[in-house]
Design a protein around this motif. Structure first.
Motif, PDB file in Angstrom:
ATOM      1  N   PRO A 242       0.813  -1.225   0.000  1.00  0.00           N
ATOM      2  CA  PRO A 242       0.000   0.000   0.000  1.00  0.00           C
ATOM      3  C   PRO A 242       0.845   1.273   0.000  1.00  0.00           C
ATOM      4  N   LEU A 243       1.913   1.306   0.810  1.00  0.00           N
ATOM      5  CA  LEU A 243       2.776   2.485   0.811  1.00  0.00           C
ATOM      6  C   LEU A 243       3.519   2.610  -0.510  1.00  0.00           C
ATOM      7  N   THR A 244       3.993   1.495  -1.039  1.00  0.00           N
ATOM      8  CA  THR A 244       4.667   1.520  -2.338  1.00  0.00           C
ATOM      9  C   THR A 244       3.747   2.083  -3.414  1.00  0.00           C
ATOM     10  N   ALA A 245       2.496   1.644  -3.413  1.00  0.00           N
ATOM     11  CA  ALA A 245       1.554   2.120  -4.426  1.00  0.00           C
ATOM     12  C   ALA A 245       1.361   3.626  -4.344  1.00  0.00           C
ATOM     13  N   LEU A 246       1.246   4.155  -3.127  1.00  0.00           N
ATOM     14  CA  LEU A 246       1.034   5.590  -2.973  1.00  0.00           C
ATOM     15  C   LEU A 246       2.292   6.388  -3.305  1.00  0.00           C
ATOM     16  N   MET A 247       3.449   5.827  -2.986  1.00  0.00           N
ATOM     17  CA  MET A 247       4.692   6.573  -3.232  1.00  0.00           C
ATOM     18  C   MET A 247       5.142   6.493  -4.684  1.00  0.00           C
ATOM     19  N   MET A 248       4.836   5.363  -5.349  1.00  0.00           N
ATOM     20  CA  MET A 248       5.443   5.119  -6.659  1.00  0.00           C
ATOM     21  C   MET A 248       4.439   4.962  -7.797  1.00  0.00           C
ATOM     22  N   ALA A 249       3.170   4.786  -7.502  1.00  0.00           N
ATOM     23  CA  ALA A 249       2.207   4.509  -8.571  1.00  0.00           C
ATOM     24  C   ALA A 249       0.949   5.355  -8.450  1.00  0.00           C
ATOM     25  N   ARG A 276      -2.476  18.354   0.052  1.00  0.00           N
ATOM     26  CA  ARG A 276      -2.773  17.895   1.399  1.00  0.00           C
ATOM     27  C   ARG A 276      -3.401  16.506   1.407  1.00  0.00           C
ATOM     28  N   GLU A 277      -4.281  16.221   0.462  1.00  0.00           N
ATOM     29  CA  GLU A 277      -4.920  14.905   0.414  1.00  0.00           C
ATOM     30  C   GLU A 277      -3.877  13.811   0.195  1.00  0.00           C
ATOM     31  N   ALA A 278      -2.935  14.060  -0.712  1.00  0.00           N
ATOM     32  CA  ALA A 278      -1.894  13.070  -0.973  1.00  0.00           C
ATOM     33  C   ALA A 278      -1.004  12.881   0.248  1.00  0.00           C
ATOM     34  N   VAL A 279      -0.641  13.970   0.905  1.00  0.00           N
ATOM     35  CA  VAL A 279       0.213  13.874   2.090  1.00  0.00           C
ATOM     36  C   VAL A 279      -0.487  13.086   3.189  1.00  0.00           C
ATOM     37  N   ASP A 280      -1.749  13.361   3.408  1.00  0.00           N
ATOM     38  CA  ASP A 280      -2.492  12.641   4.442  1.00  0.00           C
ATOM     39  C   ASP A 280      -2.554  11.150   4.134  1.00  0.00           C
ATOM     40  N   GLY A 281      -2.763  10.801   2.869  1.00  0.00           N
ATOM     41  CA  GLY A 281      -2.816   9.395   2.490  1.00  0.00           C
ATOM     42  C   GLY A 281      -1.475   8.707   2.689  1.00  0.00           C
ATOM     43  N   LEU A 282      -0.405   9.382   2.311  1.00  0.00           N
ATOM     44  CA  LEU A 282       0.933   8.824   2.497  1.00  0.00           C
ATOM     45  C   LEU A 282       1.225   8.582   3.971  1.00  0.00           C
ATOM     46  N   ARG A 283       0.903   9.552   4.793  1.00  0.00           N
ATOM     47  CA  ARG A 283       1.207   9.413   6.221  1.00  0.00           C
ATOM     48  C   ARG A 283       0.364   8.321   6.867  1.00  0.00           C
ATOM     49  N   ALA A 284      -0.873   8.181   6.438  1.00  0.00           N
ATOM     50  CA  ALA A 284      -1.718   7.120   6.979  1.00  0.00           C
ATOM     51  C   ALA A 284      -1.184   5.746   6.594  1.00  0.00           C
ATOM     52  N   ALA A 285      -0.763   5.583   5.348  1.00  0.00           N
ATOM     53  CA  ALA A 285      -0.220   4.298   4.902  1.00  0.00           C
ATOM     54  C   ALA A 285       1.099   3.989   5.602  1.00  0.00           C
ATOM     55  N   HIS A 286       1.922   5.011   5.772  1.00  0.00           N
ATOM     56  CA  HIS A 286       3.193   4.816   6.472  1.00  0.00           C
ATOM     57  C   HIS A 286       2.967   4.435   7.923  1.00  0.00           C
ATOM     58  N   ARG A 287       2.049   5.110   8.569  1.00  0.00           N
ATOM     59  CA  ARG A 287       1.741   4.805   9.968  1.00  0.00           C
ATOM     60  C   ARG A 287       1.207   3.381  10.104  1.00  0.00           C
ATOM     61  N   GLN A 288       0.339   2.977   9.179  1.00  0.00           N
ATOM     62  CA  GLN A 288      -0.222   1.633   9.224  1.00  0.00           C
ATOM     63  C   GLN A 288       0.853   0.576   9.041  1.00  0.00           C
ATOM     64  N   LEU A 289       1.782   0.816   8.112  1.00  0.00           N
ATOM     65  CA  LEU A 289       2.868  -0.137   7.903  1.00  0.00           C
ATOM     66  C   LEU A 289       3.729  -0.247   9.144  1.00  0.00           C
ATOM     67  N   ARG A 290       4.093   0.877   9.728  1.00  0.00           N
ATOM     68  CA  ARG A 290       4.940   0.850  10.925  1.00  0.00           C
ATOM     69  C   ARG A 290       4.238   0.133  12.081  1.00  0.00           C
ATOM     70  N   GLU A 291       2.957   0.417  12.274  1.00  0.00           N
ATOM     71  CA  GLU A 291       2.230  -0.198  13.380  1.00  0.00           C
ATOM     72  C   GLU A 291       2.061  -1.690  13.174  1.00  0.00           C
ATOM     73  N   THR A 292       1.790  -2.103  11.938  1.00  0.00           N
ATOM     74  CA  THR A 292       1.600  -3.523  11.653  1.00  0.00           C
ATOM     75  C   THR A 292       2.892  -4.302  11.818  1.00  0.00           C
TER      76      THR A 292
END
Length: 301
Positions: A242-249, A276-292
């Motif tokens: 999910p983070l890869t998709a948001l950062m690279m695709a 702002r929408e893109a930044v919020d999505g990136l941070r949410a995906a990053h946070r989810q990856l770190r927490e998981t």
């Protein structure tokens, strides 16, 4: 099959180039980021690549960035300097400049825009490889350059003693597997979704933009595979997607998404900052990856 060599490490980050609020090179921030990446699992760095906004940094800035990072991480960590350009003479000049500034290797992209035929592509790489004493990583990314380094060309280039590696963004597992099996070239995935598939067929590792934000998580995939836990590797790899998709695709360049996620200063035009929408999505995906991954991965030293 020739013995696998990893001349530049296994888990490399294609590092961003931090700028100050006014848009100037920020070598102190670059040094700090490099040290953090190494502490978090990167065993090599690639500077002045696409993620490093090399099209909009001057030759002097490229040298200053390399020297600042070299001083920060010391002599033991491999640093590969991007020196690619559409001009063979300029590429050679950049290669010699990088060698003098302390690089351990050169990342050389296929000449772009002019779309040279394969004979000219091969001649370009040979000229650059002959220009310094540094090992060369060829960068095969036809989606950006418009020109593929064909597998048959790579087989010939592999005979040069200083052409040591390939950063592979060709999305051709069949062709890549053929070259990996027939040569001693160290293949590095340049597309995060291909990290595990290419590693499974003999690649040396990866050169990753996403590693700017998730170095431990990406490294954990290869660590699990090396430990024989292929199921665990596949599960960890799935978590990174999910983070890869948001950062690279997502339609935004990796330099934009990495800097937005890390709050690492502006990008240079013609790139524009993420909204702002893109930044919020990136941070949410990053946070989810770190927490998981927090409970799955060992505590960093």
């Amino acid at each position: 099959m020739p013995a696998l060599v990893t001349p530049f490490g296994r888990t490399l980050c294609a590092m961003i180039t931090p700028f100050t609020a006014s848009g100037a090179l920020d070598p102190d921030a670059a040094a700090e980021h490099a040290v953090a990446l190494v502490a978090d699992g990167c065993d090599g760095l690639v500077l002045n690549g696409t993620t490093g906004e090399s099209p909009t940094t001057t030759d002097a800035e490229k040298t200053a960035l390399l020297r600042a990072v070299r001083e920060a991480v010391g002599d033991g960590l491999p640093i590969v300097a991007g020196v690619g350009s559409p001009d063979t003479r300029h590429t050679i000049a950049l290669a010699r400049q990088a060698e003098q500034a302390g690089a351990d290797g050169l990342l050389v992209v296929t000449p772009y825009y002019s779309r040279p035929p394969q004979a000219a592509v091969e001649a370009h790489f040979l000229r650059v490889a002959d220009a310094t004493g540094l090992p060369v990583m060829l960068y095969d990314i036809p989606g950006r350059t418009g020109t593929r380094i064909e597998p048959e060309t790579l087989l010939r280039l592999a005979e040069h003693p200083r052409i040591a590696a390939v950063k592979d963004c060709a999305y051709d597992v069949l062709g890549s597997t053929k070259v990996i099996g027939a040569t001693s070239l160290a293949y590095y995935s340049g597309c995060e979704e291909m990290n595990l598939p290419l590693y499974a067929v003999g690649a040396a590792g990866y050169v990753s933009t996403v590693a700017n934000a998730a170095p431990r998580e990406l490294r954990a995939v290869l660590d699990a595979f090396d430990a024989g836990d292929t199921t665990g590797a596949a599960q960890l790899n799935l978590l990174t997607l999910p983070l890869t998709a948001l950062m690279m695709a997502s339609g935004l360049p990796g330099a934009v998404t990495a800097k937005a996620l890390l709050d690492a200063g502006p990008v240079r035009e013609p790139l524009l900052p993420a909204d702002r929408e893109a930044v919020d999505g990136l941070r949410a995906a990053h946070r989810q990856l770190r927490e998981t991954c927090r409970e799955l991965l060992p505590v960093a030293p």
